[in-house]
Write an enzyme that holds these catalytic residues in place. Sequence first.
Site: not given
Ligand SMILES: Cc1cc2nc3c(=O)[nH]c(=O)nc-3n(C[C@H](O)[C@H](O)[C@H](O)COP(=O)(O)O)c2cc1C
Length: 329
Positions: A1, A88, A188, A212
Amino acid sequence: MVGLSHLPMRRLLRGYTPEGAKLLWPTEMLNSRRLPNELVGKTLETLRDTQEEGLVPQILGNEECFIHASVKKLLDWGACGIDINMGCPVQKALRHNYGVALMGDPDYARKVVGMTVKASHLPVSVKLRSGHERDMDFLVRFIEGLIEEGAAWLTIHPRLASEGRRGKARWEELRQLRRVIRVPLIGNGDVQTSEDVLTMLEGTHCDMVMVGRALTARPWLLWQIGEDFGWPAPVGRVGERAPRTAREEGAESERALNYLLIQFRELYPEALGVRRFQFFIRTSMPWLTFGQSLLGPINSSRSYDHLQMALDHFFSFDQEMMLKTDLRS
Ligand SMILES: Cc1cc2nc3c(=O)[nH]c(=O)nc-3n(C[C@H](O)[C@H](O)[C@H](O)COP(=O)(O)O)c2cc1C
């Protein structure tokens, strides 16, 4: 992330990992057009500890020459797999036709997997969303194309590109996909507690769970899950119980954030480290009952010492953590 899956965070999480547990550790997404010219291992996104295992760097890209050069570098760096970002949704990724843009072009998306697979012997995975529209048949066909090209496993965040992180992740889609997909599936989206992990595993039959945002607030979730599964305690915590109550979690939060700040001081130049720490607090703060009052002093800090003072002041009062919070988009 981006801005979160860095070495300080991984060090923090390692301290809460049940002894002997194997995890996959993603990096922040790395742009394959830039990686070939970078000193991989020296940049802030690719700093690593020598003893780290299970590193699966995530790349963003769609051109064979850049992907090949990037994968070669990541192989030397110690990657144990390569993850391709097809989730993304930010404008920049869409403009360059990578990230979730690839989900709009199934033929090209599978070629991207094929070219990444050809670049090394490492397993290649894909992190994706539900797509651009709700269409399960499309999604299954799209995924089958990736698997035919050699995708070894998939991580699915079941929201549409247009949804960002709004609304609720549709775990039901994970359940449907798990029934028809023949490679391991990592679920996820919106997992906040150990109970959520178990509910996702049991309800969807996914093979693994990716957490995440909640891990920034509750890195000891790994320890809690370990306890619930009957695994050993983290190294150095034998005989202790994972924090569970609101008060215990509030106290652990102080320890975790102080530890993290020490890591930032050690690894990052001050101006950049301060910005990254501020970003970390903005992501993790909603779980602290009075987290809002930490935000102002943290955001106005201009040095590591200021950040430390802000933490010390905030935690001079007993703090509590909420089990769940409305996840911000
Ligand atoms: C600040 C931030 C940066 C993220 N960067 C990425 C990333 O670089 N690559 C990716 O696959 N997902 C990225 N995500 C999405 C997360 O991997 C994830 O799919 C999303 O937050 C949902 O999961 P969660 O509810 O557990 O946070 C990002 C999310 C956040 C909040």
